[in-house]
Write a protein that holds these residues in place. Structure first.
Motif, PDB file in Angstrom:
ATOM      1  N   LYS A   1       0.842  -1.209   0.000  1.00 37.39           N
ATOM      2  CA  LYS A   1       0.000   0.000   0.000  1.00 37.39           C
ATOM      3  C   LYS A   1       0.873   1.253   0.000  1.00 37.39           C
ATOM      4  CE  LYS A   1      -3.952   2.227   0.654  1.00 37.39           C
ATOM      5  NZ  LYS A   1      -4.940   2.356  -0.393  1.00 37.39           N
ATOM      6  N   ALA A   2       1.909   1.271   0.835  1.00 42.44           N
ATOM      7  CA  ALA A   2       2.804   2.426   0.912  1.00 42.44           C
ATOM      8  C   ALA A   2       3.504   2.663  -0.419  1.00 42.44           C
ATOM      9  CB  ALA A   2       3.830   2.227   2.028  1.00 42.44           C
ATOM     10  N   SER A   3       3.967   1.593  -1.058  1.00 38.04           N
ATOM     11  CA  SER A   3       4.661   1.749  -2.338  1.00 38.04           C
ATOM     12  C   SER A   3       3.702   2.254  -3.415  1.00 38.04           C
ATOM     13  CB  SER A   3       5.322   0.440  -2.770  1.00 38.04           C
ATOM     14  OG  SER A   3       4.352  -0.560  -2.993  1.00 38.04           O
ATOM     15  N   GLY A   4       2.466   1.768  -3.414  1.00 40.18           N
ATOM     16  CA  GLY A   4       1.477   2.221  -4.392  1.00 40.18           C
ATOM     17  C   GLY A   4       1.133   3.690  -4.220  1.00 40.18           C
ATOM     18  N   LEU A   5       0.929   4.112  -2.981  1.00 39.80           N
ATOM     19  CA  LEU A   5       0.608   5.520  -2.713  1.00 39.80           C
ATOM     20  C   LEU A   5       1.768   6.435  -3.098  1.00 39.80           C
ATOM     21  CD1 LEU A   5      -1.155   5.110   0.740  1.00 39.80           C
ATOM     22  CD2 LEU A   5      -2.229   5.891  -1.385  1.00 39.80           C
ATOM     23  N   LEU A   6       2.979   6.021  -2.742  1.00 42.40           N
ATOM     24  CA  LEU A   6       4.145   6.844  -3.062  1.00 42.40           C
ATOM     25  C   LEU A   6       4.340   6.938  -4.573  1.00 42.40           C
ATOM     26  CD1 LEU A   6       6.523   8.514  -2.052  1.00 42.40           C
ATOM     27  CD2 LEU A   6       7.861   6.403  -1.948  1.00 42.40           C
ATOM     28  N   LEU A   7       4.210   5.823  -5.251  1.00 43.53           N
ATOM     29  CA  LEU A   7       4.375   5.816  -6.702  1.00 43.53           C
ATOM     30  C   LEU A   7       3.343   6.714  -7.374  1.00 43.53           C
ATOM     31  CD1 LEU A   7       6.350   4.485  -8.617  1.00 43.53           C
ATOM     32  CD2 LEU A   7       4.781   2.573  -8.836  1.00 43.53           C
ATOM     33  N   ASP A   8       2.095   6.632  -6.959  1.00 46.94           N
ATOM     34  CA  ASP A   8       1.043   7.484  -7.520  1.00 46.94           C
ATOM     35  C   ASP A   8       1.347   8.960  -7.284  1.00 46.94           C
ATOM     36  OD1 ASP A   8      -0.353   5.297  -8.452  1.00 46.94           O
ATOM     37  OD2 ASP A   8      -1.776   5.266  -6.778  1.00 46.94           O
ATOM     38  N   ALA A   9       1.815   9.285  -6.089  1.00 43.45           N
ATOM     39  CA  ALA A   9       2.131  10.678  -5.764  1.00 43.45           C
ATOM     40  C   ALA A   9       3.310  11.192  -6.593  1.00 43.45           C
ATOM     41  CB  ALA A   9       2.431  10.812  -4.270  1.00 43.45           C
ATOM     42  N   LEU A  10       4.318  10.351  -6.781  1.00 44.36           N
ATOM     43  CA  LEU A  10       5.513  10.782  -7.515  1.00 44.36           C
ATOM     44  C   LEU A  10       5.235  10.957  -9.005  1.00 44.36           C
ATOM     45  CD1 LEU A  10       8.232   8.581  -5.796  1.00 44.36           C
ATOM     46  CD2 LEU A  10       7.754  11.007  -5.415  1.00 44.36           C
ATOM     47  N   LYS A  11       4.313  10.188  -9.538  1.00 40.40           N
ATOM     48  CA  LYS A  11       4.004  10.265 -10.970  1.00 40.40           C
ATOM     49  C   LYS A  11       3.531  11.651 -11.374  1.00 40.40           C
ATOM     50  CE  LYS A  11       2.953   5.398 -11.745  1.00 40.40           C
ATOM     51  NZ  LYS A  11       1.908   4.404 -12.036  1.00 40.40           N
ATOM     52  N   ARG A  12       2.930  12.384 -10.458  1.00 41.56           N
ATOM     53  CA  ARG A  12       2.449  13.744 -10.769  1.00 41.56           C
ATOM     54  C   ARG A  12       3.595  14.705 -11.055  1.00 41.56           C
ATOM     55  NH1 ARG A  12      -1.396  12.799  -6.171  1.00 41.56           N
ATOM     56  NH2 ARG A  12       0.255  13.701  -4.914  1.00 41.56           N
ATOM     57  N   HIS A  13       4.793  14.349 -10.648  1.00 44.70           N
ATOM     58  CA  HIS A  13       5.954  15.228 -10.814  1.00 44.70           C
ATOM     59  C   HIS A  13       6.804  14.865 -12.033  1.00 44.70           C
ATOM     60  CE1 HIS A  13       5.493  17.089  -6.843  1.00 44.70           C
ATOM     61  NE2 HIS A  13       5.092  15.898  -6.452  1.00 44.70           N
ATOM     62  N   LEU A  14       6.431  13.818 -12.744  1.00 46.57           N
ATOM     63  CA  LEU A  14       7.319  13.268 -13.767  1.00 46.57           C
ATOM     64  C   LEU A  14       6.695  13.268 -15.152  1.00 46.57           C
ATOM     65  CD1 LEU A  14       8.445  10.136 -11.720  1.00 46.57           C
ATOM     66  CD2 LEU A  14       9.651  12.306 -11.923  1.00 46.57           C
ATOM     67  N   SER A  15       7.555  13.263 -16.146  1.00 47.56           N
ATOM     68  CA  SER A  15       7.102  13.095 -17.526  1.00 47.56           C
ATOM     69  C   SER A  15       6.795  11.618 -17.760  1.00 47.56           C
ATOM     70  CB  SER A  15       8.199  13.550 -18.493  1.00 47.56           C
ATOM     71  OG  SER A  15       9.308  12.663 -18.410  1.00 47.56           O
ATOM     72  N   LYS A  16       6.171  11.307 -18.902  1.00 47.85           N
ATOM     73  CA  LYS A  16       5.853   9.908 -19.202  1.00 47.85           C
ATOM     74  C   LYS A  16       7.111   9.049 -19.272  1.00 47.85           C
ATOM     75  CE  LYS A  16       1.485  10.489 -21.591  1.00 47.85           C
ATOM     76  NZ  LYS A  16       0.710  10.242 -22.800  1.00 47.85           N
ATOM     77  N   GLU A  17       8.177   9.603 -19.844  1.00 54.00           N
ATOM     78  CA  GLU A  17       9.429   8.849 -19.942  1.00 54.00           C
ATOM     79  C   GLU A  17       9.998   8.554 -18.563  1.00 54.00           C
ATOM     80  OE1 GLU A  17       9.144  11.961 -21.618  1.00 54.00           O
ATOM     81  OE2 GLU A  17       8.357  10.949 -23.396  1.00 54.00           O
ATOM     82  N   GLU A  18       9.935   9.548 -17.679  1.00 54.38           N
ATOM     83  CA  GLU A  18      10.458   9.360 -16.324  1.00 54.38           C
ATOM     84  C   GLU A  18       9.609   8.334 -15.556  1.00 54.38           C
ATOM     85  OE1 GLU A  18      12.399  13.702 -15.301  1.00 54.38           O
ATOM     86  OE2 GLU A  18      10.216  13.519 -15.348  1.00 54.38           O
ATOM     87  N   VAL A  19       8.285   8.400 -15.748  1.00 54.24           N
ATOM     88  CA  VAL A  19       7.396   7.438 -15.087  1.00 54.24           C
ATOM     89  C   VAL A  19       7.742   6.022 -15.541  1.00 54.24           C
ATOM     90  CG1 VAL A  19       5.005   6.616 -14.927  1.00 54.24           C
ATOM     91  CG2 VAL A  19       5.506   9.051 -14.670  1.00 54.24           C
ATOM     92  N   ASN A  20       7.990   5.861 -16.836  1.00 58.34           N
ATOM     93  CA  ASN A  20       8.330   4.539 -17.365  1.00 58.34           C
ATOM     94  C   ASN A  20       9.671   4.028 -16.845  1.00 58.34           C
ATOM     95  OD1 ASN A  20       5.947   4.380 -18.811  1.00 58.34           O
ATOM     96  ND2 ASN A  20       6.840   5.276 -20.644  1.00 58.34           N
ATOM     97  N   SER A  21      10.539   4.941 -16.421  1.00 55.46           N
ATOM     98  CA  SER A  21      11.848   4.510 -15.926  1.00 55.46           C
ATOM     99  C   SER A  21      11.846   4.198 -14.424  1.00 55.46           C
ATOM    100  CB  SER A  21      12.907   5.574 -16.233  1.00 55.46           C
ATOM    101  OG  SER A  21      12.681   6.741 -15.459  1.00 55.46           O
ATOM    102  N   LEU A  22      10.719   4.455 -13.747  1.00 59.70           N
ATOM    103  CA  LEU A  22      10.646   4.159 -12.316  1.00 59.70           C
ATOM    104  C   LEU A  22      10.660   2.647 -12.086  1.00 59.70           C
ATOM    105  CD1 LEU A  22       7.946   6.676 -11.041  1.00 59.70           C
ATOM    106  CD2 LEU A  22      10.397   6.729 -10.593  1.00 59.70           C
TER     107      LEU A  22
END
Length: 159
Positions: free
Chosen positions: A90-111
């Motif tokens: 749950k913590a990893s999912g919430l953090l990942l969702d929150a971080l995606k708002r700060h990133l481009s599509k390419e950066e999201v794909n590299s997470l």
């Protein structure tokens, strides 16, 4: 105001990141903003205490980015799992969702995707893509949402 502008200029944030930050700040009232700042200060103090305990020499042996990565992983694990009682998934999912708002599509794909590794190791890998300040900020927001609403270990005592 000059101090804030100086801090922003020295932060290394892109214009896009600053605009997003301004939008988030506009969405907070004064009390919420002060709480966010207080939470982040507490995290920074905890980070400083770890350096005092383990000694600055330990961190000097590692490249600066790697020593900070190791601390950010354990810091975020403390904030999201230990302080809130959230499961690792749950913590990893919430953090990942929150971080995606700060990133481009390419950066999201590299997470990195969270697999069966330690939570702190996963956060360390994320810190290679996302600045530590953003990770800590989002983790503090999540902690603020869940720390006070966590279920009691003693539900009968709440009656």
């Amino acid at each position: 105001m000059n101090k804030i502008i100086l801090l922003l200029a020295a932060s290394g944030l892109s214009e896009r990141e600053m605009h997003r930050g301004f939008d988030e700040i506009r969405g907070l009232n004064g009390y919420e903003l002060i709480k966010e700042i207080s939470d982040l200060r507490a995290s920074i103090k905890q980070f400083s205490r770890a350096e005092e305990i383990y000694g600055a020499e330990t961190y000097d042996l590692l490249p600066k980015s790697r020593s900070a990565d190791k601390l950010i992983g354990s810091q975020v694990a403390q904030m999201l799992r230990d302080d809130t009682g959230l499961t690792t998934v749950k913590a990893s999912g919430l953090l990942l969702d929150a971080l995606k708002r700060h990133l481009s599509k390419e950066e999201v794909n590299s997470l990195p995707v969270f697999n069966k590794e330690s939570f702190s190791s996963w956060v360390q890998k994320i810190s290679l893509v996302v600045p530590a300040s953003i990770i800590l900020h989002e983790a503090a927001k999540i902690r603020g949402q869940f720390a006070h609403s966590a279920k009691s270990d003693w539900p009968l005592g709440e009656r």
